[in-house]
Scaffold this active site. Structure first.
Site, mmCIF file in Angstrom:
data_model
loop_
_atom_site.group_PDB
_atom_site.id
_atom_site.type_symbol
_atom_site.label_atom_id
_atom_site.label_comp_id
_atom_site.label_asym_id
_atom_site.label_seq_id
_atom_site.Cartn_x
_atom_site.Cartn_y
_atom_site.Cartn_z
ATOM 1 N N HIS A 178 -12.327 -8.408 11.026
ATOM 2 C CA HIS A 178 -13.340 -9.109 10.256
ATOM 3 C C HIS A 178 -12.828 -10.326 9.669
ATOM 4 O O HIS A 178 -13.665 -11.167 9.548
ATOM 5 C CB HIS A 178 -13.739 -8.153 9.159
ATOM 6 C CG HIS A 178 -12.632 -7.691 8.110
ATOM 7 N ND1 HIS A 178 -12.559 -7.764 6.742
ATOM 8 C CD2 HIS A 178 -11.276 -7.128 8.580
ATOM 9 C CE1 HIS A 178 -11.388 -7.182 6.349
ATOM 10 N NE2 HIS A 178 -10.807 -6.833 7.423
ATOM 11 N N GLN A 215 0.681 -1.042 0.065
ATOM 12 C CA GLN A 215 -0.034 0.086 0.135
ATOM 13 C C GLN A 215 0.734 1.233 -0.141
ATOM 14 O O GLN A 215 0.352 2.299 -0.673
ATOM 15 C CB GLN A 215 -0.762 0.088 1.023
ATOM 16 C CG GLN A 215 -1.992 -1.108 0.958
ATOM 17 C CD GLN A 215 -2.915 -1.031 2.309
ATOM 18 O OE1 GLN A 215 -2.624 -0.482 3.323
ATOM 19 N NE2 GLN A 215 -3.995 -1.816 2.233
ATOM 20 N N GLU A 248 -4.880 -5.698 10.624
ATOM 21 C CA GLU A 248 -5.791 -5.242 11.546
ATOM 22 C C GLU A 248 -5.521 -5.707 12.947
ATOM 23 O O GLU A 248 -5.587 -5.227 13.906
ATOM 24 C CB GLU A 248 -7.236 -5.505 11.208
ATOM 25 C CG GLU A 248 -7.810 -4.586 10.066
ATOM 26 C CD GLU A 248 -7.610 -5.062 8.744
ATOM 27 O OE1 GLU A 248 -8.261 -4.590 7.769
ATOM 28 O OE2 GLU A 248 -6.426 -5.825 8.546
ATOM 29 N N ASP A 277 -4.723 -11.853 2.497
ATOM 30 C CA ASP A 277 -5.994 -11.719 3.316
ATOM 31 C C ASP A 277 -6.553 -13.192 3.246
ATOM 32 O O ASP A 277 -7.552 -13.178 3.922
ATOM 33 C CB ASP A 277 -7.055 -10.792 2.590
ATOM 34 C CG ASP A 277 -6.321 -9.224 2.848
ATOM 35 O OD1 ASP A 277 -5.429 -9.114 4.021
ATOM 36 O OD2 ASP A 277 -6.915 -8.209 2.270
#
Length: 422
Positions: A376, A174, A327, A299
């Site tokens: 999540h 990123q 996260e 992910d």
């Protein structure tokens, strides 16, 4: 399924193959890229197939706070109207724990004339951003991050510099994408170079480049670690967003574990997102490979790890060190929660994760309250364990709203019984 989710869900194994048609939500990664690019383009852009979730809501809100008109004509569309320049917001931009939004906006707001603070919640304030801040400084931009994590304070002059900039992307791709997206606002061409060849999930840089080009950017990939971006700015356009491959991994996991068949409406090879590579790995269940390199489908690793817990042989996950700065520390979280189901089911070895597969777990009662760490992906992945093991309870199910607000509805519609728990 009620709008306000309970504190926890206990999952009852369906004891049958799960079948049906499920349309995954739009890609979070592409939605947030497209929202920002549309905000940086003069005119009106229509984004279709978009994801409406906590992360994209935070991005849209931040853009509105910087003078961009972001309308939502329906559940999967955004209409973005902009002058092509962001304005300094009246207050700090709060982006929760949205990594994409935080990193991309840290670079984008450097094009603003004025002071902007980019901040997040307590979890985001633990996620490193120093490599990006250092790269911005090398372009002559006043960027300060005393802790090496958000908040970041940028004092912009409306100029983004030019020339060559180096970026350490070993922790996150990123950082590279953030620089690339802002680079068309340079005073001249900007060359973005990696300090080494290590880069987390390179495929996400390819997503960024494709979206940039769709909005009129001229960017040349010179080699594996160098890009040249011309100072073109962006042009408004209509842009369609594909379904989320990371969300699709849970559906592929459901198929594998229950022997069912889920029609996603799109084949795995039609995705351009890196996590689509997980489908071929999950499809090897129950004879999964002994070593899985998760570096380019990060992910998807929690999903694959939970599926691997029921495979016929132990599985070692390598190339996943970057999962420690997501996260939550996802290597530790996955290991902790697998061991909550059965002690010794997973082991951390350095930055590798070893899942000591135990197919005999299927059909057993293993009462476990799964901590989700506000993450999540931990919640959604471990819900898959509840398809085979009795008495699995997922805490804080609402955290799935970050990227897949309809996740629990999806399970219920496939016939999975979810019992609210305290």
């Amino acid at each position: 399924m009620p709008n306000a989710l309970p504190a926890a869900y206990t999952i009852t194994p369906p004891n049958r193959p799960l079948t049906g048609r499920v349309s995954p939500p739009g890609s979070k990664s592409i939605t947030n890229r497209a929202l920002l690019l549309a905000a940086l383009a003069e005119g009106t852009s229509r984004l279709t197939g978009a994801l409406k979730s906590k992360d994209t809501v935070l991005m849209a809100r931040a853009l509105r706070e910087m003078g961009v008109m972001v309308q939502e004509p329906d559940a999967t569309s955004f209409l973005v109207t902009s002058t092509g320049r962001l304005q300094a917001p009246e207050e700090a931009l709060f982006l929760g724990n949205a990594g994409t939004a935080t990193r991309f906006l840290t670079a984008a707001v450097a094009t603003i004339e004025g002071t902007v603070v980019v901040d997040g919640d307590e979890d985001m304030r633990l996620r490193p951003i120093k490599p990006l801040v250092d790269a911005l400084k090398s372009l002559g931009i006043d960027a300060q991050s005393p802790t090496g994590c958000p908040p970041v304070t940028l004092r912009g002059t409306g100029r983004f510099g030019s020339g060559r900039v180096e970026i350490d992307a070993s922790l996150s791709s990123q950082y590279v994408s953030a620089l690339l997206v802002a680079a068309p606002f340079g005073d001249g061409p900007i060359e973005v170079d990696l300090t080494g060849k290590d880069i987390g999930a390179r495929g996400y840089v390819d997503l960024t480049l494709a979206a940039m080009r769709a909005f009129g950017a001229e960017v040349e990939s010179r080699d594996d670690g160098s890009w040249l971006v011309q100072p073109t700015g962006y042009q408004a356009t209509d842009f369609h967003i594909e379904p989320d491959a990371s969300a699709a991994t849970y559906l592929w996991g459901i198929e594998a574990l229950t022997g069912g068949k889920i029609d996603l409406g799109v084949p795995a090879d039609a995705f351009t997102q890196p996590d689509a590579a997980a489908q071929a790995v999950i499809a090897t269940f129950p004879d999964m490979p002994g070593v899985i390199d998760g570096s380019q489908m990060q992910d998807a690793v929690p999903t694959i790890a939970v599926v691997a817990a029921f495979s016929n042989r132990p599985v070692r996950f390598v190339g996943i060190a970057n999962l420690r700065v997501k996260e939550t520390d996802r290597i530790r979280a996955v290991a902790n929660e697998l061991n909550r189901i059965r002690p010794g089911l997973a082991v951390e070895e350095g930055d590798d994760l070893v899942v000591n597969a135990d197919p005999a777990l299927a059909g057993q009662s293993r009462p476990a309250r799964i901590e989700t760490y506000h993450d999540h992906r931990i919640a959604m992945s471990f819900a898959l364990a509840g398809l085979l093991v009795k008495d699995i309870t997922i805490l804080d199910p609402a955290c799935t709203g970050k990227t897949y607000p309809e996740y629990w509805d999806m399970l219920a519609n496939l016939g999975v019984h979810l019992t609210p728990a305290a």
